[in-house]
Scaffold this motif. Structure first.
Motif, PDB file in Angstrom:
ATOM      1  N   ASN A 273      27.762 114.038  49.192  1.00 50.78           N
ATOM      2  CA  ASN A 273      27.877 113.143  48.039  1.00 50.78           C
ATOM      3  C   ASN A 273      27.542 113.806  46.719  1.00 50.78           C
ATOM      4  O   ASN A 273      27.800 113.221  45.668  1.00 50.78           O
TER       5      ASN A 273
ATOM      6  N   TYR B 152      33.784 110.554  48.371  1.00 49.67           N
ATOM      7  CA  TYR B 152      34.489 109.863  49.445  1.00 49.67           C
ATOM      8  C   TYR B 152      35.990 110.148  49.368  1.00 49.67           C
ATOM      9  O   TYR B 152      36.646 110.366  50.391  1.00 49.67           O
TER      10      TYR B 152
ATOM     11  N   THR C  28      27.456 103.969  43.734  1.00 43.85           N
ATOM     12  CA  THR C  28      27.581 105.415  43.776  1.00 43.85           C
ATOM     13  C   THR C  28      29.014 105.811  43.436  1.00 43.85           C
ATOM     14  O   THR C  28      29.927 105.000  43.490  1.00 43.85           O
TER      15      THR C  28
END
Length: 130
Positions: free
Chosen positions: A62, A7, A2
């Protein structure tokens, strides 16, 4: 794998807050899925103050950065795909992280016969962040 971008966004956001600075996002307002007030877009980009006192309901997941903010005194819901975020930085000193707009291209599908399908994988690269 991913994308690391969401993040990194969450980490740099927290780092900026921990240092008592104001987090700003630089966004490509022309990217697909971006919902921002067009009156504040300049040269296809918009800078968004995402500090705790400037927004309500900030969510950095995300896939999207979303929140409610006031623009010209009018509350608006903002949606920014993480791939449209070009940078996150502190207003006070400019420290933060720039993102390469091409880093988050979706992986090719298994039946994709595009020009890169037979090439060797590219080596990862690191960038100096000041």
């Amino acid at each position: 794998m991913t994308s690391s971008r969401p993040y990194m966004l969450r980490a740099i956001y927290q780092w900026i807050l921990d240092n008592q600075c104001t987090p700003y996002l630089l966004v490509n307002a022309n990217s697909e899925g971006v919902v921002v007030p067009q009156d504040f877009v300049q040269d296809g980009q918009i800078v968004l103050n995402i500090s705790e006192v400037a927004v309500a309901g900030l969510n950095i997941d995300n896939n999207f950065v979303s929140f409610s903010g006031r623009f010209g005194g009018v509350s608006q819901d903002i949606w920014v795909p993480v791939g449209a975020v070009l940078a996150i930085y502190a207003k006070e000193n400019g420290q933060g992280m720039l993102f390469d707009p091409d880093d988050d291209l979706p992986p090719p599908s298994p039946d994709d016969d595009g020009p890169d399908s037979g090439d060797a994988p590219k080596r990862p690269s690191l960038k100096v962040v000041k």
